[in-house]
Motif scaffolding. Sequence first.
Motif, PDB file in Angstrom:
ATOM      1  N   PRO A   1      49.037  30.514  35.231  1.00  0.00           N
ATOM      2  CA  PRO A   1      49.401  30.019  33.885  1.00  0.00           C
ATOM      3  C   PRO A   1      48.862  30.889  32.741  1.00  0.00           C
ATOM      4  CG  PRO A   1      48.722  28.212  35.292  1.00  0.00           C
ATOM      5  CD  PRO A   1      48.416  29.479  36.051  1.00  0.00           C
ATOM      6  N   GLN A   2      47.761  31.630  33.015  1.00  0.00           N
ATOM      7  CA  GLN A   2      47.198  32.488  31.958  1.00  0.00           C
ATOM      8  C   GLN A   2      48.091  33.687  31.654  1.00  0.00           C
ATOM      9  OE1 GLN A   2      43.098  32.616  33.950  1.00  0.00           O
ATOM     10  NE2 GLN A   2      42.605  32.757  31.778  1.00  0.00           N
ATOM     11  N   VAL A   3      48.987  34.011  32.589  1.00  0.00           N
ATOM     12  CA  VAL A   3      49.963  35.081  32.318  1.00  0.00           C
ATOM     13  C   VAL A   3      51.359  34.449  32.213  1.00  0.00           C
ATOM     14  CG1 VAL A   3      48.615  37.009  33.219  1.00  0.00           C
ATOM     15  CG2 VAL A   3      50.009  35.645  34.806  1.00  0.00           C
TER      16      VAL A   3
ATOM     17  N   GLY B   1      32.972  31.628  30.152  1.00  0.00           N
ATOM     18  CA  GLY B   1      33.891  32.204  29.182  1.00  0.00           C
ATOM     19  C   GLY B   1      35.272  32.037  29.778  1.00  0.00           C
ATOM     20  N   CYS B   2      36.292  32.518  29.107  1.00  0.00           N
ATOM     21  CA  CYS B   2      37.662  32.411  29.612  1.00  0.00           C
ATOM     22  C   CYS B   2      38.501  33.483  28.931  1.00  0.00           C
ATOM     23  CB  CYS B   2      38.238  31.030  29.308  1.00  0.00           C
ATOM     24  SG  CYS B   2      39.907  30.807  29.942  1.00  0.00           S
ATOM     25  N   LEU B   3      39.326  34.169  29.706  1.00  0.00           N
ATOM     26  CA  LEU B   3      40.133  35.247  29.140  1.00  0.00           C
ATOM     27  C   LEU B   3      41.172  34.707  28.151  1.00  0.00           C
ATOM     28  CD1 LEU B   3      40.531  37.354  32.380  1.00  0.00           C
ATOM     29  CD2 LEU B   3      38.975  37.757  30.461  1.00  0.00           C
ATOM     30  N   SER B   4      41.434  33.383  28.234  1.00  0.00           N
ATOM     31  CA  SER B   4      42.386  32.782  27.289  1.00  0.00           C
ATOM     32  C   SER B   4      41.682  32.196  26.070  1.00  0.00           C
ATOM     33  CB  SER B   4      43.204  31.692  28.006  1.00  0.00           C
ATOM     34  OG  SER B   4      43.979  32.290  29.045  1.00  0.00           O
TER      35      SER B   4
ATOM     36  N   GLN C   1      36.486  26.741  40.846  1.00  0.00           N
ATOM     37  CA  GLN C   1      36.726  25.485  40.113  1.00  0.00           C
ATOM     38  C   GLN C   1      37.341  25.776  38.743  1.00  0.00           C
ATOM     39  OE1 GLN C   1      33.431  22.375  40.792  1.00  0.00           O
ATOM     40  NE2 GLN C   1      32.484  24.283  41.534  1.00  0.00           N
ATOM     41  N   HIS C   2      36.893  26.855  38.076  1.00  0.00           N
ATOM     42  CA  HIS C   2      37.423  27.234  36.757  1.00  0.00           C
ATOM     43  C   HIS C   2      38.905  27.597  36.878  1.00  0.00           C
ATOM     44  CE1 HIS C   2      37.042  29.380  32.725  1.00  0.00           C
ATOM     45  NE2 HIS C   2      38.175  29.872  33.202  1.00  0.00           N
ATOM     46  N   GLU C   3      39.268  28.326  37.959  1.00  0.00           N
ATOM     47  CA  GLU C   3      40.668  28.752  38.118  1.00  0.00           C
ATOM     48  C   GLU C   3      41.564  27.592  38.533  1.00  0.00           C
ATOM     49  OE1 GLU C   3      39.221  32.187  36.839  1.00  0.00           O
ATOM     50  OE2 GLU C   3      41.269  31.438  36.822  1.00  0.00           O
TER      51      GLU C   3
ATOM     52  N   ASP D   1      41.090  24.535  37.752  1.00  0.00           N
ATOM     53  CA  ASP D   1      41.277  23.776  36.502  1.00  0.00           C
ATOM     54  C   ASP D   1      42.502  24.314  35.746  1.00  0.00           C
ATOM     55  OD1 ASP D   1      39.278  21.868  36.550  1.00  0.00           O
ATOM     56  OD2 ASP D   1      37.946  22.898  35.137  1.00  0.00           O
ATOM     57  N   HIS D   2      42.631  25.638  35.656  1.00  0.00           N
ATOM     58  CA  HIS D   2      43.762  26.236  34.923  1.00  0.00           C
ATOM     59  C   HIS D   2      45.089  25.738  35.498  1.00  0.00           C
ATOM     60  CE1 HIS D   2      42.216  29.017  31.931  1.00  0.00           C
ATOM     61  NE2 HIS D   2      41.423  29.625  32.811  1.00  0.00           N
ATOM     62  N   LEU D   3      45.152  25.551  36.811  1.00  0.00           N
ATOM     63  CA  LEU D   3      46.413  25.116  37.456  1.00  0.00           C
ATOM     64  C   LEU D   3      46.741  23.669  37.082  1.00  0.00           C
ATOM     65  CD1 LEU D   3      45.991  26.641  41.039  1.00  0.00           C
ATOM     66  CD2 LEU D   3      47.030  27.672  38.998  1.00  0.00           C
TER      67      LEU D   3
HETATM   68 ZN    ZN Z   1      39.768  30.746  32.236  1.00  0.00          ZN
END
Ligand code: ZN
Length: 173
Positions: A48-50, A91-94, A133-135, A137-139
């Motif tokens: 989803p980040q891309v 942190g988060c790239l988004s 867990q962070h990734e 979460d993105h889904l």
């Molecule tokens: Zn992130």
Amino acid sequence: VLPILIAPHPTLKRRADPVQEVDDEIRQLTEDMLETMYDAPGVGLAAPQVDISKRVIVLDCANEGEAPQPYRMINPELLWTSEQPDTREEGCLSLPEIYADVTRPAACKVAYLDEQGQRQELEAEGLLAVCIQHEIDHLDGVLFVDHLSALKRNMLMRKLAKQQAGKKPNKKA
Ligand SMILES: [Zn+2]
Ligand SMILES: O=C(O)C[C@@H](Cc1ccccc1)[C@H](O)SCc1ccccc1
């Protein structure tokens, strides 16, 4: 290298769709995502980040100077998370230049399909457990700031908006 979405963006808040078949298109996606992640740089990236709403994540938590240890996870599912919590600054790239302490289970076990479509299971702790867990979460349309108080989240999102406004050249000008 794929463009990484910056929050707020609807795709980042949507539940991503499961992958029906691990085919060449999905394998190409994981390679493009790994290239994008290493370029950022980051230790994880979710589709989803891309701007691709599919349940695909990639990660590589190996330290500098260590051999890379890339994981390509399709339809990842948490089978187990530890009672024991751990707090780490995330942190988060988004969410560029936004950092906050997040508390999550210190260890977890994830089941997923690899790039050959084989079911794998992985038990993780430390940075790898946090990243998984962070990734995931993105889904599910969850950003790390969603684990914070509304007060803190709003403060950080205002900071991000101000920072992004300062960057984008005003089209009208
Ligand atoms: Zn992130
Ligand atoms: O935006 C992402 O999902 C990638 C994150 C994943 C992540 C965040 C916090 C803790 C672990 C993983 C990026 O990797 S943020 C950049 C980064 C780089 C090295 C170590 C931690 C975070």
